[in-house]
Design a protein around this motif. Structure first.
Motif, PDB file in Angstrom:
ATOM      1  N   ALA A  36     -10.561  -5.631   1.852  1.00  0.00           N
ATOM      2  CA  ALA A  36     -10.576  -5.061   0.502  1.00  0.00           C
ATOM      3  C   ALA A  36     -10.195  -3.579   0.539  1.00  0.00           C
ATOM      4  O   ALA A  36      -9.532  -3.066  -0.358  1.00  0.00           O
ATOM      5  N   LEU A  37     -10.608  -2.900   1.598  1.00  0.00           N
ATOM      6  CA  LEU A  37     -10.357  -1.466   1.712  1.00  0.00           C
ATOM      7  C   LEU A  37      -8.899  -1.149   2.086  1.00  0.00           C
ATOM      8  O   LEU A  37      -8.312  -0.178   1.584  1.00  0.00           O
ATOM      9  N   ALA A  38      -8.312  -1.971   2.961  1.00  0.00           N
ATOM     10  CA  ALA A  38      -6.988  -1.657   3.532  1.00  0.00           C
ATOM     11  C   ALA A  38      -5.933  -1.322   2.475  1.00  0.00           C
ATOM     12  O   ALA A  38      -5.223  -0.315   2.602  1.00  0.00           O
ATOM     13  N   PRO A  39      -5.818  -2.125   1.385  1.00  0.00           N
ATOM     14  CA  PRO A  39      -4.777  -1.787   0.406  1.00  0.00           C
ATOM     15  C   PRO A  39      -5.098  -0.537  -0.409  1.00  0.00           C
ATOM     16  O   PRO A  39      -4.207   0.043  -1.021  1.00  0.00           O
ATOM     17  N   LEU A  40      -6.371  -0.103  -0.426  1.00  0.00           N
ATOM     18  CA  LEU A  40      -6.737   1.087  -1.185  1.00  0.00           C
ATOM     19  C   LEU A  40      -6.401   2.363  -0.427  1.00  0.00           C
ATOM     20  O   LEU A  40      -6.153   3.407  -1.018  1.00  0.00           O
ATOM     21  N   VAL A  41      -6.398   2.299   0.927  1.00  0.00           N
ATOM     22  CA  VAL A  41      -6.177   3.521   1.722  1.00  0.00           C
ATOM     23  C   VAL A  41      -4.825   4.155   1.421  1.00  0.00           C
ATOM     24  O   VAL A  41      -4.776   5.360   1.135  1.00  0.00           O
ATOM     25  N   PRO A  42      -3.671   3.502   1.352  1.00  0.00           N
ATOM     26  CA  PRO A  42      -3.461   2.163   1.884  1.00  0.00           C
ATOM     27  C   PRO A  42      -3.118   2.228   3.365  1.00  0.00           C
ATOM     28  O   PRO A  42      -2.359   3.106   3.781  1.00  0.00           O
ATOM     29  N   VAL A  43      -3.675   1.296   4.149  1.00  0.00           N
ATOM     30  CA  VAL A  43      -3.338   1.218   5.564  1.00  0.00           C
ATOM     31  C   VAL A  43      -1.917   0.675   5.687  1.00  0.00           C
ATOM     32  O   VAL A  43      -1.575  -0.328   5.056  1.00  0.00           O
ATOM     33  N   ARG A  44      -1.108   1.365   6.457  1.00  0.00           N
ATOM     34  CA  ARG A  44       0.241   0.859   6.762  1.00  0.00           C
ATOM     35  C   ARG A  44       0.296   0.589   8.255  1.00  0.00           C
ATOM     36  O   ARG A  44      -0.035   1.457   9.049  1.00  0.00           O
ATOM     37  N   ARG A  80     -18.067 -11.831   9.316  1.00  0.00           N
ATOM     38  CA  ARG A  80     -17.199 -12.121   8.172  1.00  0.00           C
ATOM     39  C   ARG A  80     -17.306 -11.011   7.129  1.00  0.00           C
ATOM     40  O   ARG A  80     -16.358 -10.710   6.423  1.00  0.00           O
ATOM     41  N   ARG A  81     -18.478 -10.389   7.062  1.00  0.00           N
ATOM     42  CA  ARG A  81     -18.636  -9.293   6.111  1.00  0.00           C
ATOM     43  C   ARG A  81     -17.717  -8.119   6.467  1.00  0.00           C
ATOM     44  O   ARG A  81     -17.117  -7.498   5.579  1.00  0.00           O
ATOM     45  N   ASP A  82     -17.590  -7.811   7.763  1.00  0.00           N
ATOM     46  CA  ASP A  82     -16.639  -6.763   8.176  1.00  0.00           C
ATOM     47  C   ASP A  82     -15.252  -7.099   7.656  1.00  0.00           C
ATOM     48  O   ASP A  82     -14.524  -6.232   7.173  1.00  0.00           O
ATOM     49  N   GLY A  83     -14.886  -8.370   7.789  1.00  0.00           N
ATOM     50  CA  GLY A  83     -13.558  -8.799   7.379  1.00  0.00           C
ATOM     51  C   GLY A  83     -13.347  -8.619   5.890  1.00  0.00           C
ATOM     52  O   GLY A  83     -12.321  -8.094   5.449  1.00  0.00           O
ATOM     53  N   GLU A  84     -14.330  -9.056   5.108  1.00  0.00           N
ATOM     54  CA  GLU A  84     -14.191  -8.939   3.653  1.00  0.00           C
ATOM     55  C   GLU A  84     -14.105  -7.470   3.235  1.00  0.00           C
ATOM     56  O   GLU A  84     -13.271  -7.092   2.417  1.00  0.00           O
ATOM     57  N   ALA A 141      -2.301  -9.201  -0.927  1.00  0.00           N
ATOM     58  CA  ALA A 141      -0.959  -9.674  -1.279  1.00  0.00           C
ATOM     59  C   ALA A 141       0.138  -8.687  -0.913  1.00  0.00           C
ATOM     60  O   ALA A 141       1.259  -9.072  -0.626  1.00  0.00           O
ATOM     61  N   GLY A 142      -0.169  -7.387  -0.880  1.00  0.00           N
ATOM     62  CA  GLY A 142       0.876  -6.390  -0.651  1.00  0.00           C
ATOM     63  C   GLY A 142       1.395  -6.335   0.774  1.00  0.00           C
ATOM     64  O   GLY A 142       2.322  -5.587   1.051  1.00  0.00           O
TER      65      GLY A 142
END
Ligand SMILES: [Zn+2]
Ligand SMILES: [Zn+2]
Length: 317
Positions: free
Chosen positions: A278-286, A270-274, A125-126
Protein backbone atom coordinates in the motif's frame (compact mmCIF):
# COMPACT_ATOMS: atom_id res chain seq x y z
CA UNK A 1 6.30 -26.35 -18.74
CA UNK A 2 9.88 -25.08 -18.65
CA UNK A 3 11.64 -24.53 -15.33
CA UNK A 4 15.14 -23.91 -14.01
CA UNK A 5 15.77 -26.76 -11.59
CA UNK A 6 18.33 -27.18 -8.80
CA UNK A 7 19.47 -30.81 -8.45
CA UNK A 8 22.44 -30.34 -6.14
CA UNK A 9 23.70 -27.29 -4.26
CA UNK A 10 26.78 -25.81 -5.85
CA UNK A 11 25.71 -26.89 -9.35
CA UNK A 12 24.15 -24.66 -12.00
CA UNK A 13 20.37 -24.81 -12.43
CA UNK A 14 19.18 -27.01 -15.30
CA UNK A 15 16.61 -25.87 -17.84
CA UNK A 16 14.07 -28.69 -18.00
CA UNK A 17 10.61 -29.60 -19.19
CA UNK A 18 8.71 -30.59 -16.07
CA UNK A 19 5.05 -31.45 -15.49
CA UNK A 20 2.77 -28.48 -14.82
CA UNK A 21 2.12 -28.42 -11.06
CA UNK A 22 -1.38 -29.39 -9.87
CA UNK A 23 -2.97 -26.96 -7.42
CA UNK A 24 -4.14 -28.62 -4.18
CA UNK A 25 -7.15 -27.34 -2.23
CA UNK A 26 -6.61 -23.66 -1.39
CA UNK A 27 -3.88 -23.28 -3.97
CA UNK A 28 -3.89 -21.31 -7.22
CA UNK A 29 -2.13 -22.19 -10.43
CA UNK A 30 -0.39 -19.07 -11.69
CA UNK A 31 1.26 -18.33 -15.00
CA UNK A 32 4.56 -16.68 -14.00
CA UNK A 33 5.08 -13.32 -15.70
CA UNK A 34 8.23 -12.29 -13.84
CA UNK A 35 10.28 -13.53 -10.91
CA UNK A 36 12.86 -11.50 -9.01
CA UNK A 37 16.26 -12.96 -8.23
CA UNK A 38 17.15 -12.60 -4.55
CA UNK A 39 20.37 -13.07 -2.62
CA UNK A 40 18.54 -15.80 -0.67
CA UNK A 41 18.28 -17.75 -3.95
CA UNK A 42 22.07 -17.61 -4.11
CA UNK A 43 22.37 -18.93 -0.56
CA UNK A 44 20.03 -21.81 -1.48
CA UNK A 45 21.75 -22.59 -4.80
CA UNK A 46 25.24 -22.33 -3.30
CA UNK A 47 24.30 -24.57 -0.34
CA UNK A 48 24.93 -21.92 2.30
CA UNK A 49 21.48 -22.70 3.69
CA UNK A 50 20.54 -26.28 4.63
CA UNK A 51 18.87 -28.11 1.74
CA UNK A 52 15.11 -28.57 2.32
CA UNK A 53 13.97 -30.00 -0.98
CA UNK A 54 15.55 -31.44 -4.12
CA UNK A 55 15.00 -31.15 -6.94
CA UNK A 56 13.90 -27.57 -6.36
CA UNK A 57 12.67 -24.68 -8.48
CA UNK A 58 13.97 -21.51 -6.73
CA UNK A 59 12.40 -18.06 -6.82
CA UNK A 60 10.20 -16.22 -4.34
CA UNK A 61 9.42 -12.83 -5.86
CA UNK A 62 6.80 -14.02 -8.28
CA UNK A 63 4.43 -11.92 -10.34
CA UNK A 64 1.84 -14.35 -11.61
CA UNK A 65 -1.53 -14.39 -13.29
CA UNK A 66 -4.46 -16.66 -12.56
CA UNK A 67 -6.51 -18.31 -15.29
CA UNK A 68 -9.22 -15.68 -14.68
CA UNK A 69 -6.76 -12.81 -15.21
CA UNK A 70 -5.95 -11.69 -11.66
CA UNK A 71 -2.36 -10.47 -11.18
CA UNK A 72 -0.93 -11.67 -7.85
CA UNK A 73 2.42 -11.58 -6.07
CA UNK A 74 3.84 -14.64 -4.36
CA UNK A 75 6.37 -13.89 -1.61
CA UNK A 76 8.90 -15.95 0.39
CA UNK A 77 6.38 -16.84 3.10
CA UNK A 78 4.38 -19.58 1.39
CA UNK A 79 2.50 -21.31 4.21
CA UNK A 80 2.17 -21.16 7.99
CA UNK A 81 0.45 -23.48 10.45
CA UNK A 82 -1.83 -20.83 11.98
CA UNK A 83 -1.73 -22.59 15.34
CA UNK A 84 1.73 -22.30 16.93
CA UNK A 85 2.54 -19.66 19.55
CA UNK A 86 4.15 -17.48 16.87
CA UNK A 87 1.24 -17.69 14.45
CA UNK A 88 -1.27 -16.90 17.19
CA UNK A 89 0.68 -13.85 18.42
CA UNK A 90 1.03 -11.92 15.16
CA UNK A 91 4.48 -13.38 14.42
CA UNK A 92 3.75 -15.79 11.61
CA UNK A 93 7.15 -14.90 10.15
CA UNK A 94 8.58 -17.09 12.94
CA UNK A 95 6.09 -19.99 12.54
CA UNK A 96 7.58 -23.28 13.72
CA UNK A 97 6.33 -25.05 10.60
CA UNK A 98 6.54 -22.25 8.02
CA UNK A 99 7.14 -23.23 4.41
CA UNK A 100 8.99 -20.90 2.13
CA UNK A 101 8.53 -20.34 -1.59
CA UNK A 102 11.48 -21.44 -3.68
CA UNK A 103 12.94 -23.33 -0.71
CA UNK A 104 10.36 -25.71 0.82
CA UNK A 105 7.97 -25.20 -2.10
CA UNK A 106 8.80 -24.93 -5.79
CA UNK A 107 9.12 -21.28 -6.78
CA UNK A 108 8.98 -18.96 -9.73
CA UNK A 109 11.99 -19.81 -11.90
CA UNK A 110 9.40 -21.53 -14.06
CA UNK A 111 6.57 -20.83 -16.47
CA UNK A 112 3.93 -21.82 -13.90
CA UNK A 113 3.73 -22.18 -10.15
CA UNK A 114 1.17 -23.15 -7.52
CA UNK A 115 0.73 -21.00 -4.42
CA UNK A 116 -1.53 -20.91 -1.37
CA UNK A 117 -4.08 -18.22 -2.15
CA UNK A 118 -3.97 -16.90 1.45
CA UNK A 119 -0.33 -15.91 0.99
CA UNK A 120 -0.67 -14.18 -2.39
CA UNK A 121 -0.88 -10.40 -2.58
CA UNK A 122 -2.74 -8.23 -5.09
CA UNK A 123 -0.11 -5.95 -6.66
CA UNK A 124 -0.37 -2.17 -7.08
CA UNK A 125 -1.64 -1.44 -10.59
CA UNK A 126 0.97 1.19 -11.48
CA UNK A 127 3.83 -1.29 -11.52
CA UNK A 128 4.66 -3.28 -14.66
CA UNK A 129 5.51 -6.94 -13.94
CA UNK A 130 9.28 -6.46 -14.01
CA UNK A 131 9.17 -3.48 -11.67
CA UNK A 132 6.70 -5.18 -9.31
CA UNK A 133 8.78 -8.34 -8.77
CA UNK A 134 11.49 -6.82 -6.52
CA UNK A 135 8.81 -5.38 -4.23
CA UNK A 136 8.01 -8.92 -3.12
CA UNK A 137 11.18 -9.67 -1.16
CA UNK A 138 13.72 -6.88 -1.54
CA UNK A 139 10.86 -4.48 -0.79
CA UNK A 140 9.08 -6.49 1.90
CA UNK A 141 12.14 -7.58 3.87
CA UNK A 142 13.61 -4.12 3.46
CA UNK A 143 10.41 -2.61 4.83
CA UNK A 144 10.39 -4.95 7.84
CA UNK A 145 14.06 -4.10 8.47
CA UNK A 146 13.25 -0.41 8.39
CA UNK A 147 10.40 -0.87 10.90
CA UNK A 148 12.78 -2.76 13.22
CA UNK A 149 15.28 0.08 12.97
CA UNK A 150 12.70 2.11 14.94
CA UNK A 151 12.40 5.85 14.43
CA UNK A 152 16.10 6.32 13.71
CA UNK A 153 16.66 9.68 12.04
CA UNK A 154 20.20 8.98 10.84
CA UNK A 155 20.18 5.61 9.12
CA UNK A 156 23.15 3.69 7.72
CA UNK A 157 22.66 1.13 4.93
CA UNK A 158 25.35 -1.50 4.34
CA UNK A 159 25.29 -3.09 0.90
CA UNK A 160 23.53 -1.29 -1.95
CA UNK A 161 21.69 -4.11 -3.65
CA UNK A 162 18.02 -4.64 -4.41
CA UNK A 163 16.71 -4.24 -0.84
CA UNK A 164 18.71 -1.11 0.00
CA UNK A 165 17.70 0.59 -3.24
CA UNK A 166 14.04 0.25 -2.20
CA UNK A 167 14.49 0.97 1.53
CA UNK A 168 16.42 4.12 0.72
CA UNK A 169 13.39 5.54 -1.09
CA UNK A 170 10.98 4.67 1.72
CA UNK A 171 13.35 6.05 4.35
CA UNK A 172 13.78 9.35 2.47
CA UNK A 173 9.98 9.54 2.11
CA UNK A 174 9.77 9.24 5.90
CA UNK A 175 12.21 12.12 6.29
CA UNK A 176 15.16 10.08 7.52
CA UNK A 177 18.76 10.98 6.70
CA UNK A 178 20.71 8.29 4.88
CA UNK A 179 24.32 7.19 4.94
CA UNK A 180 25.42 4.50 2.49
CA UNK A 181 28.23 1.98 2.96
CA UNK A 182 29.61 0.06 -0.01
CA UNK A 183 32.61 -2.15 -0.77
CA UNK A 184 35.85 -0.15 -0.75
CA UNK A 185 36.62 0.94 -4.30
CA UNK A 186 33.14 0.19 -5.70
CA UNK A 187 32.58 3.61 -7.21
CA UNK A 188 29.48 2.51 -9.13
CA UNK A 189 27.77 1.38 -5.90
CA UNK A 190 28.83 4.59 -4.18
CA UNK A 191 27.33 6.68 -6.98
CA UNK A 192 24.15 4.57 -6.84
CA UNK A 193 23.86 5.18 -3.07
CA UNK A 194 24.21 8.94 -3.58
CA UNK A 195 21.68 8.89 -6.43
CA UNK A 196 19.20 7.19 -4.07
CA UNK A 197 19.37 10.04 -1.60
CA UNK A 198 22.26 9.23 0.73
CA UNK A 199 23.82 12.46 1.92
CA UNK A 200 27.10 10.59 2.35
CA UNK A 201 28.41 7.34 0.94
CA UNK A 202 31.72 5.66 1.63
CA UNK A 203 33.50 2.38 2.24
CA UNK A 204 32.20 0.15 5.02
CA UNK A 205 35.29 0.71 7.19
CA UNK A 206 35.00 4.49 6.92
CA UNK A 207 33.49 6.74 9.57
CA UNK A 208 30.50 8.79 8.40
CA UNK A 209 30.51 12.52 9.19
CA UNK A 210 28.28 11.93 12.24
CA UNK A 211 27.04 9.14 14.46
CA UNK A 212 24.10 7.06 13.25
CA UNK A 213 20.91 6.10 15.10
CA UNK A 214 20.52 2.76 13.33
CA UNK A 215 22.12 0.70 10.62
CA UNK A 216 20.68 -2.00 8.40
CA UNK A 217 23.17 -4.60 7.17
CA UNK A 218 22.04 -6.17 3.89
CA UNK A 219 25.43 -7.56 2.85
CA UNK A 220 26.05 -11.12 4.15
CA UNK A 221 29.40 -10.21 5.73
CA UNK A 222 29.65 -10.69 9.52
CA UNK A 223 32.49 -8.21 9.90
CA UNK A 224 30.04 -5.43 9.03
CA UNK A 225 28.23 -5.92 12.37
CA UNK A 226 31.05 -4.60 14.61
CA UNK A 227 31.84 -2.04 11.90
CA UNK A 228 28.26 -0.76 12.13
CA UNK A 229 28.27 -0.79 15.96
CA UNK A 230 31.36 1.37 15.84
CA UNK A 231 29.51 4.21 14.08
CA UNK A 232 26.26 4.03 16.12
CA UNK A 233 25.16 6.62 18.62
CA UNK A 234 24.13 5.46 22.12
CA UNK A 235 20.92 3.45 22.06
CA UNK A 236 21.31 2.64 18.36
CA UNK A 237 20.40 -0.64 16.68
CA UNK A 238 22.12 -2.74 14.05
CA UNK A 239 19.52 -4.69 12.04
CA UNK A 240 20.83 -7.72 10.13
CA UNK A 241 18.47 -8.17 7.20
CA UNK A 242 19.82 -11.29 5.50
CA UNK A 243 18.98 -14.95 6.03
CA UNK A 244 22.65 -15.93 6.01
CA UNK A 245 25.79 -14.13 7.09
CA UNK A 246 29.40 -15.14 7.59
CA UNK A 247 30.50 -15.39 11.24
CA UNK A 248 30.53 -12.17 13.22
CA UNK A 249 34.03 -11.57 14.59
CA UNK A 250 34.35 -10.98 18.33
CA UNK A 251 34.43 -7.36 19.42
CA UNK A 252 34.92 -5.41 22.64
CA UNK A 253 31.81 -5.10 24.84
CA UNK A 254 32.35 -1.36 24.77
CA UNK A 255 30.90 -1.33 21.22
CA UNK A 256 27.59 -2.74 22.50
CA UNK A 257 27.53 -0.85 25.80
CA UNK A 258 25.20 2.16 26.21
CA UNK A 259 22.13 0.23 25.09
CA UNK A 260 23.22 -0.44 21.57
CA UNK A 261 21.50 -3.52 20.13
CA UNK A 262 21.97 -6.08 17.38
CA UNK A 263 19.00 -7.92 15.93
CA UNK A 264 18.08 -9.95 12.89
CA UNK A 265 15.02 -9.79 10.64
CA UNK A 266 13.43 -13.08 9.65
CA UNK A 267 11.00 -13.49 6.78
CA UNK A 268 7.80 -11.45 6.61
CA UNK A 269 4.23 -11.47 7.82
CA UNK A 270 1.27 -10.97 5.52
CA UNK A 271 0.67 -7.72 7.37
CA UNK A 272 4.13 -6.47 6.29
CA UNK A 273 3.13 -7.27 2.74
CA UNK A 274 -0.18 -5.44 2.89
CA UNK A 275 1.40 -2.38 4.53
CA UNK A 276 4.35 -2.19 2.18
CA UNK A 277 2.40 -2.77 -1.03
CA UNK A 278 0.00 0.00 0.00
CA UNK A 279 2.88 2.34 0.81
CA UNK A 280 5.06 1.68 -2.28
CA UNK A 281 2.90 3.60 -4.79
CA UNK A 282 2.60 6.55 -2.39
CA UNK A 283 6.38 7.06 -2.00
CA UNK A 284 6.44 6.24 -4.93
CA UNK A 285 9.04 3.47 -4.86
CA UNK A 286 10.67 3.04 -8.26
CA UNK A 287 12.59 -0.16 -8.82
CA UNK A 288 15.54 -0.41 -11.15
CA UNK A 289 15.66 -3.81 -12.73
CA UNK A 290 17.84 -5.79 -15.08
CA UNK A 291 15.74 -8.37 -16.97
CA UNK A 292 16.96 -11.85 -17.91
CA UNK A 293 15.08 -14.56 -19.81
CA UNK A 294 14.26 -17.67 -17.74
CA UNK A 295 16.97 -19.78 -19.37
CA UNK A 296 19.64 -17.27 -18.30
CA UNK A 297 18.87 -17.57 -14.58
CA UNK A 298 22.38 -18.92 -13.87
CA UNK A 299 23.88 -15.82 -15.43
CA UNK A 300 21.63 -13.60 -13.30
CA UNK A 301 22.77 -15.49 -10.18
CA UNK A 302 26.44 -15.20 -11.20
CA UNK A 303 26.13 -11.48 -11.77
CA UNK A 304 24.42 -11.06 -8.39
CA UNK A 305 27.15 -13.14 -6.70
CA UNK A 306 29.77 -10.83 -8.17
CA UNK A 307 27.89 -7.69 -7.10
CA UNK A 308 27.34 -6.61 -10.71
CA UNK A 309 23.58 -5.99 -10.66
CA UNK A 310 22.42 -2.40 -10.32
CA UNK A 311 19.05 -2.55 -8.54
CA UNK A 312 17.40 -5.94 -8.94
CA UNK A 313 17.74 -8.84 -11.39
CA UNK A 314 14.38 -10.15 -12.61
CA UNK A 315 13.55 -13.16 -14.76
CA UNK A 316 10.99 -12.34 -17.41
CA UNK A 317 8.85 -15.09 -18.89
ZN1 LIG B 1 2.76 -21.48 13.05
ZN1 LIG C 1 14.38 -12.86 -0.95
Amino acid sequence: MRAMVLHAPGEPLQLEDVPTPEPAAGQLLLRVRACGVCRTDLHVVDGELPTHRLPLVPGHQIVGETADGRRLGVPWLGWTCGRCRYCTSGRENLCDRARFTGYDLDGGYAEQVVADERFCFPLPAGYPDLQAAPLLCAGLIGYRSLRLAGDAERLGLYGFGAAAHIVAQVARHEGRRLFGFVRAGDEAARAFALALGCEWAGASGEAPPEELDAAIVFAPAGELVPAALRVLAKGGTVVCAGIHMSDIPSFPYELLWQERAIRSVANLTRRDGEEFLALAPLVPVRTEVEPFPLERANEALDRLRRGEIRGAAVLQM
